[in-house]
Design a protein around this motif. Structure first.
Motif: not given
Length: 136
Positions: A124-129
């Motif tokens: 989820l963090k990589s998608m948000q980035t």
């Protein structure tokens, strides 16, 4: 791209659900450690996950009917098959709970549950980035 993300998230959601069910079973074993004739239970996590991924979980149960007046089953398969754990050491009261085995299984299950949560958080963090267009 979205279907691949859904597949990854669905896989880990299924794994977390099964880990949660297994944790409940292990806690039940520990709670019944002094119950006479209680038989320790566990699930084969790999088999349960394979069944869920292949689409057997959540599907209607197919029951054979031998007479036209039999009522059709409308339930769904939602959890893994529980199995009785083989007895490690015999006890006088017939209880098959081995606290060392239960604690080890619970610790392993907890670590794998946390690993799945960490993987989802990282995804989820990589998608948000990626969506916000920031590096690092």
């Amino acid at each position: 791209m979205m279907s691949r993300l859904d597949d990854l998230m669905g896989f880990h959601k299924t794994a977390i659900d099964l880990r949660s069910q297994r944790q409940s079973v292990l806690a039940s074993n520990i709670a019944n450690a002094d119950t006479p004739n209680y038989k320790a239970r566990d699930m084969n996590f790999g088999e349960a996950l394979r069944g869920a991924v292949q689409g057997r979980a959540g599907q209607p149960l197919a029951l054979a009917t031998s007479a036209p007046r039999h009522i059709a089953m409308s339930g769904m398969v939602t959890s893994a098959n529980l199995q009785y754990r083989p007895e490690m050491q015999s006890s006088v009261d017939g209880n098959t709970v081995d606290m060392d085995t239960e604690r080890a299984a619970m610790a392993e299950n907890s670590l794998q549950y946390e690993a799945s949560l960490s993987f989802i958080n990282g995804l989820l963090k990589s998608m948000q980035t990626a969506v916000s267009g920031q590096n690092g």
